[in-house]
Design a protein around this motif. Structure first.
Motif, PDB file in Angstrom:
ATOM      1  N   SER A  33       0.835  -1.215   0.000  1.00  0.00           N
ATOM      2  CA  SER A  33       0.000   0.000   0.000  1.00  0.00           C
ATOM      3  C   SER A  33       0.864   1.257   0.000  1.00  0.00           C
ATOM      4  CB  SER A  33      -0.962   0.012   1.185  1.00  0.00           C
ATOM      5  OG  SER A  33      -0.317   0.359   2.382  1.00  0.00           O
ATOM      6  N   ASN A  34       2.017   1.189   0.650  1.00  0.00           N
ATOM      7  CA  ASN A  34       2.924   2.337   0.676  1.00  0.00           C
ATOM      8  C   ASN A  34       3.677   2.523  -0.636  1.00  0.00           C
ATOM      9  OD1 ASN A  34       2.267   3.000   3.344  1.00  0.00           O
ATOM     10  ND2 ASN A  34       3.735   1.511   4.130  1.00  0.00           N
ATOM     11  N   GLU A  38       2.315   7.520  -7.150  1.00  0.00           N
ATOM     12  CA  GLU A  38       1.497   8.717  -7.343  1.00  0.00           C
ATOM     13  C   GLU A  38       1.143   8.812  -8.829  1.00  0.00           C
ATOM     14  OE1 GLU A  38       0.420  11.008  -5.047  1.00  0.00           O
ATOM     15  OE2 GLU A  38       1.230   9.649  -3.536  1.00  0.00           O
ATOM     16  N   LYS A  80      -5.171   7.064   1.245  1.00  0.00           N
ATOM     17  CA  LYS A  80      -4.147   6.550   2.174  1.00  0.00           C
ATOM     18  C   LYS A  80      -4.801   5.885   3.390  1.00  0.00           C
ATOM     19  CE  LYS A  80      -0.291   9.542   0.892  1.00  0.00           C
ATOM     20  NZ  LYS A  80       0.073   8.752  -0.220  1.00  0.00           N
ATOM     21  N   GLU A  81      -6.019   6.290   3.725  1.00  0.00           N
ATOM     22  CA  GLU A  81      -6.733   5.703   4.865  1.00  0.00           C
ATOM     23  C   GLU A  81      -7.276   4.318   4.545  1.00  0.00           C
ATOM     24  OE1 GLU A  81      -8.613   8.744   3.391  1.00  0.00           O
ATOM     25  OE2 GLU A  81      -6.618   9.461   3.876  1.00  0.00           O
ATOM     26  N   PRO A  83      -5.557   1.221   3.468  1.00  0.00           N
ATOM     27  CA  PRO A  83      -4.337   0.505   3.110  1.00  0.00           C
ATOM     28  C   PRO A  83      -4.568  -0.832   2.411  1.00  0.00           C
ATOM     29  CG  PRO A  83      -4.652   0.503   5.492  1.00  0.00           C
ATOM     30  CD  PRO A  83      -5.684   1.419   4.912  1.00  0.00           C
ATOM     31  N   ARG A  86      -5.387   0.082  -1.196  1.00  0.00           N
ATOM     32  CA  ARG A  86      -4.154   0.593  -1.807  1.00  0.00           C
ATOM     33  C   ARG A  86      -3.162  -0.543  -2.071  1.00  0.00           C
ATOM     34  NH1 ARG A  86      -2.686   5.865  -2.018  1.00  0.00           N
ATOM     35  NH2 ARG A  86      -0.485   5.345  -1.763  1.00  0.00           N
TER      36      ARG A  86
END
Length: 147
Positions: A33-34, A38, A80-81, A83, A86
């Motif tokens: 997820s990180n 972008e 981002k909330e 994960p 993502r």
């Protein structure tokens, strides 16, 4: 579908997940997820190009670009909330990177169910990842027809 249809990157990601315990799989999903890239600047101000993946519990949007060499580029936005979502998006972005449209279309639809997260995340979340893959394939098919 034969195992050979799974591209190397997706096969490696699956092997990485299956080699871990359930708690470690969730940690790996958080790491993915990180790593969700972008959006390129050329798309940041064009939300109209993106398709919402309504099956996801979070507001997830995707856009597929096919370059002149028939290589698919997948762009996904997810909060981002969220994960888990993502992480799934990042797995697909990384796993499909560099593939041709035919290779993307050959990815088995059940790939999300094969990476060992069924006990770690809800079936609804797995359906969301399957929908991300399905909508990616749908956009690839539409862009190939339009070309």
């Amino acid at each position: 579908m034969p195992e050979t249809t799974l591209p190397d990157a997706l096969a490696e990601i699956r092997e990485e997940f299956l080699a871990l315990s359930q708690p470690e799989r969730l940690q790996l999903l958080l790491e993915f997820s990180n790593e969700l890239p972008e959006l390129p600047e050329r798309y940041r101000d064009h939300p109209d190009l993106f398709e919402q993946v309504v099956e996801c519990q979070s507001p997830v949007f995707l856009f597929v670009e096919i370059d002149d060499d028939d290589v698919v580029h997948l762009f996904v936005t997810a909060p981002k909330e969220s994960p888990t979502t993502r992480g799934f998006a990042s797995i697909l972005v990384q796993g499909l990177a560099g593939l041709t449209s035919a290779e993307v279309l050959a990815v088995p639809d059940d790939y999300p169910q094969t990476i060992g997260l069924a006990q770690a995340v809800s079936p609804l979340r797995l359906r969301g990842m399957a929908a991300l893959l399905g909508r990616t394939k749908h956009q690839v098919t539409a862009k190939r027809r339009a070309a």
